[in-house]
Write a protein that holds these residues in place. Structure first.
Motif, PDB file in Angstrom:
ATOM      1  N   PRO A   1      -8.668  19.396   6.998  1.00 22.66           N
ATOM      2  CA  PRO A   1      -8.916  21.224   6.959  1.00 22.66           C
ATOM      3  C   PRO A   1      -8.198  21.727   6.274  1.00 22.66           C
ATOM      4  O   PRO A   1      -8.361  23.232   6.306  1.00 22.66           O
ATOM      5  CB  PRO A   1      -9.005  21.162   8.642  1.00 22.66           C
ATOM      6  N   ASN A   2      -6.338  21.895   6.369  1.00 29.50           N
ATOM      7  CA  ASN A   2      -5.600  22.570   6.234  1.00 29.50           C
ATOM      8  C   ASN A   2      -5.228  22.907   4.325  1.00 29.50           C
ATOM      9  O   ASN A   2      -4.595  23.163   3.733  1.00 29.50           O
ATOM     10  CB  ASN A   2      -4.743  22.943   6.585  1.00 29.50           C
ATOM     11  N   TYR A   3      -6.511  22.185   3.886  1.00 30.33           N
ATOM     12  CA  TYR A   3      -6.735  22.069   2.367  1.00 30.33           C
ATOM     13  C   TYR A   3      -5.627  21.046   1.218  1.00 30.33           C
ATOM     14  O   TYR A   3      -5.639  20.347   0.309  1.00 30.33           O
ATOM     15  CB  TYR A   3      -6.928  22.887   1.357  1.00 30.33           C
ATOM     16  N   SER A   4      -4.715  19.924   2.619  1.00 33.54           N
ATOM     17  CA  SER A   4      -3.924  18.658   1.966  1.00 33.54           C
ATOM     18  C   SER A   4      -4.448  18.392   1.634  1.00 33.54           C
ATOM     19  O   SER A   4      -5.979  17.634   2.206  1.00 33.54           O
ATOM     20  CB  SER A   4      -2.199  18.874   2.643  1.00 33.54           C
TER      21      SER A   4
ATOM     22  N   GLN B   1       0.714  -1.232   0.028  1.00 36.28           N
ATOM     23  CA  GLN B   1      -0.370   0.399  -0.269  1.00 36.28           C
ATOM     24  C   GLN B   1       0.979   1.074   0.283  1.00 36.28           C
ATOM     25  O   GLN B   1       1.960   1.109   0.220  1.00 36.28           O
ATOM     26  CB  GLN B   1      -0.965  -0.051   1.136  1.00 36.28           C
ATOM     27  N   VAL B   2       0.274   2.885  -1.032  1.00 30.92           N
ATOM     28  CA  VAL B   2       1.496   3.372  -0.606  1.00 30.92           C
ATOM     29  C   VAL B   2       0.716   5.383  -0.394  1.00 30.92           C
ATOM     30  O   VAL B   2      -0.733   5.161  -0.400  1.00 30.92           O
ATOM     31  CB  VAL B   2       1.547   3.966  -2.118  1.00 30.92           C
ATOM     32  N   THR B   3       1.213   6.055   0.895  1.00 29.16           N
ATOM     33  CA  THR B   3       0.107   7.160   0.666  1.00 29.16           C
ATOM     34  C   THR B   3       1.270   8.079   0.466  1.00 29.16           C
ATOM     35  O   THR B   3       2.446   8.257   0.430  1.00 29.16           O
ATOM     36  CB  THR B   3       0.438   7.444   1.916  1.00 29.16           C
ATOM     37  N   LEU B   4       0.410   8.842  -1.253  1.00 33.84           N
ATOM     38  CA  LEU B   4       1.258  10.467  -1.875  1.00 33.84           C
ATOM     39  C   LEU B   4       0.821  11.671  -0.700  1.00 33.84           C
ATOM     40  O   LEU B   4      -0.734  12.146  -1.202  1.00 33.84           O
ATOM     41  CB  LEU B   4       1.155   9.849  -2.812  1.00 33.84           C
ATOM     42  N   ARG B   5       1.391  12.731  -0.963  1.00 31.37           N
ATOM     43  CA  ARG B   5       0.854  13.925  -0.280  1.00 31.37           C
ATOM     44  C   ARG B   5       1.013  14.835  -0.980  1.00 31.37           C
ATOM     45  O   ARG B   5       1.528  14.755  -1.327  1.00 31.37           O
ATOM     46  CB  ARG B   5       1.844  13.984   0.893  1.00 31.37           C
ATOM     47  N   CYS B   6      -0.041  15.823  -0.736  1.00 29.69           N
ATOM     48  CA  CYS B   6      -0.559  16.771  -1.714  1.00 29.69           C
ATOM     49  C   CYS B   6      -0.372  18.243  -0.885  1.00 29.69           C
ATOM     50  O   CYS B   6      -1.377  18.089  -0.074  1.00 29.69           O
ATOM     51  CB  CYS B   6      -1.277  16.651  -2.656  1.00 29.69           C
ATOM     52  N   SER B   7       0.515  19.278  -1.040  1.00 28.88           N
ATOM     53  CA  SER B   7      -0.065  20.431  -0.750  1.00 28.88           C
ATOM     54  C   SER B   7      -0.058  21.384  -1.081  1.00 28.88           C
ATOM     55  O   SER B   7       0.761  22.119  -2.276  1.00 28.88           O
ATOM     56  CB  SER B   7       1.257  21.062   0.262  1.00 28.88           C
ATOM     57  N   PRO B   8      -1.630  22.135  -1.208  1.00 29.02           N
ATOM     58  CA  PRO B   8      -2.071  22.951  -2.367  1.00 29.02           C
ATOM     59  C   PRO B   8      -1.419  24.669  -2.251  1.00 29.02           C
ATOM     60  O   PRO B   8      -0.603  24.752  -1.007  1.00 29.02           O
ATOM     61  CB  PRO B   8      -3.343  23.191  -2.409  1.00 29.02           C
ATOM     62  N   ILE B   9      -1.281  25.458  -3.321  1.00 24.74           N
ATOM     63  CA  ILE B   9      -1.246  27.237  -3.081  1.00 24.74           C
ATOM     64  C   ILE B   9      -1.525  27.423  -1.702  1.00 24.74           C
ATOM     65  O   ILE B   9      -3.036  27.100  -1.929  1.00 24.74           O
ATOM     66  CB  ILE B   9      -0.988  27.351  -4.298  1.00 24.74           C
ATOM     67  N   SER B  10      -1.422  27.594  -1.321  1.00 27.26           N
ATOM     68  CA  SER B  10      -2.032  29.074  -0.382  1.00 27.26           C
ATOM     69  C   SER B  10      -2.647  29.342  -0.588  1.00 27.26           C
ATOM     70  O   SER B  10      -3.021  30.590  -1.726  1.00 27.26           O
ATOM     71  CB  SER B  10      -1.088  29.772   0.753  1.00 27.26           C
ATOM     72  N   GLY B  11      -4.361  29.088  -0.177  1.00 29.83           N
ATOM     73  CA  GLY B  11      -5.432  29.848  -0.858  1.00 29.83           C
ATOM     74  C   GLY B  11      -6.470  29.954  -1.583  1.00 29.83           C
ATOM     75  O   GLY B  11      -7.214  29.865  -1.774  1.00 29.83           O
ATOM     76  N   HIS B  12      -5.513  27.884  -2.142  1.00 30.25           N
ATOM     77  CA  HIS B  12      -6.679  26.921  -2.709  1.00 30.25           C
ATOM     78  C   HIS B  12      -7.107  25.679  -2.262  1.00 30.25           C
ATOM     79  O   HIS B  12      -6.239  25.635  -1.301  1.00 30.25           O
ATOM     80  CB  HIS B  12      -5.432  26.292  -3.767  1.00 30.25           C
ATOM     81  N   LYS B  13      -8.217  26.031  -2.054  1.00 26.33           N
ATOM     82  CA  LYS B  13      -9.138  25.241  -1.720  1.00 26.33           C
ATOM     83  C   LYS B  13      -8.911  23.866  -2.215  1.00 26.33           C
ATOM     84  O   LYS B  13      -9.945  22.879  -1.752  1.00 26.33           O
ATOM     85  CB  LYS B  13     -10.473  25.898  -1.258  1.00 26.33           C
ATOM     86  N   SER B  14      -8.790  23.984  -3.498  1.00 22.90           N
ATOM     87  CA  SER B  14      -9.265  22.712  -4.101  1.00 22.90           C
ATOM     88  C   SER B  14      -7.894  21.805  -4.650  1.00 22.90           C
ATOM     89  O   SER B  14      -7.225  22.420  -5.068  1.00 22.90           O
ATOM     90  CB  SER B  14     -10.072  23.096  -5.497  1.00 22.90           C
ATOM     91  N   VAL B  15      -8.283  20.373  -4.482  1.00 23.89           N
ATOM     92  CA  VAL B  15      -7.173  19.586  -4.628  1.00 23.89           C
ATOM     93  C   VAL B  15      -7.509  18.228  -6.369  1.00 23.89           C
ATOM     94  O   VAL B  15      -8.683  18.083  -5.427  1.00 23.89           O
ATOM     95  CB  VAL B  15      -6.193  18.646  -3.521  1.00 23.89           C
ATOM     96  N   SER B  16      -6.907  18.114  -6.815  1.00 22.56           N
ATOM     97  CA  SER B  16      -7.179  17.381  -7.762  1.00 22.56           C
ATOM     98  C   SER B  16      -6.292  16.286  -8.289  1.00 22.56           C
ATOM     99  O   SER B  16      -4.979  16.797  -8.080  1.00 22.56           O
ATOM    100  CB  SER B  16      -7.801  17.485  -9.279  1.00 22.56           C
TER     101      SER B  16
END
Lengths: 116, 111
Positions: free
Chosen positions: A70-73, A18-33
């Motif tokens: 909650p922090n949009y990551s 199993q694998v977990t990948l992580r993403c932090s969006p640009i500050s102020g962005h609320k949507s992640v794809s």
């Protein structure tokens, strides 16, 4: 402003793991794809999240799941890895996820997953 | 099934040449068409097109959309070696931000 960040950069796993990948969006962005890009092909849409809710899902098996915090990551999880899951996994963020002309998606550098 | 097709698959030109990349699409609920440049990993945004017949320009790059014939072209004039990359076309459908990508055009610009 920092762009979209993803971790780890590279990952090697064996079939069945199993694998977990992580993403932090640009500050102020609320949507992640999330997108999967197999070598030599264009990216393929996996999931979109906005305000912690799943807004869209592509044609991927249930072994793929994701969530947004909650922090949009966001995290993308893949269970029971197959050789065919080897790919570059890209994360993109946008302000609202509505696709308006003012709401472009910006991509991170990706995580290169190799399944042996 | 929704489809985005890019042509040519690859292209080799010399510095100073002009190139035209093509993208045709068949989608149910069109919202916009986007062009990205991918050099190593992260695709970088070039253009978003929503209206037919209106050209978008940025330096030596320009793009136009034909919503009646369902295609777009990306033009690069006076190409430079730094233009070498894969160019990706993507279509966004309502409600938005679930892009369908084409397979890309690999451009190599030789000195």
């Amino acid at each position: 402003d920092a762009g979209v960040t993803q971790s780890p950069t590279h990952l090697i796993k064996t079939r069945g793991q199993q694998v977990t990948l992580r993403c932090s969006p640009i500050s102020g962005h609320k949507s992640v794809s999330w997108y999967q890009q197999v070598l030599g092909q264009g990216p393929q849409f996996i999931f979109q999240y906005y305000e912690k809710e799943e807004r869209g899902r592509g044609n991927f098996p249930d072994r793929f799941s994701a969530r947004q915090f909650p922090n949009y990551s966001s995290e993308l999880n893949v269970n029971a890895l197959l050789l065919g899951d080897s790919a570059l996994y890209l994360c993109a963020s946008s302000r609202t996820g509505t696709g308006l002309s003012t709401d472009t998606q910006y991509f991170g550098p990706g995580t290169r997953l190799t399944v042996l | 099934e929704d489809k985005v097709v890019q042509s040519p698959l690859s292209l080799v030109v010399h510095e100073g040449d002009t190139v035209t990349l093509n993208c045709s699409y068949e989608v149910t609920n069109f919202r916009s068409l986007l062009w990205y440049k991918q050099e190593k990993k992260a695709p970088t945004f070039l253009f978003m097109l929503t209206s037919s017949g209106i050209e978008k320009k940025s330096g030596r790059l320009s793009s136009i959309l034909d919503k009646k014939e369902l295609f777009s072209i990306l033009n690069i004039t006076a190409t430079q070696t730094g233009d070498s990359a894969v160019y990706l076309c993507a279509v966004d459908e309502n409600p938005g931000n679930m892009l369908t990508f084409g397979g890309g055009t690999r451009l190599m610009v030789k000195p």
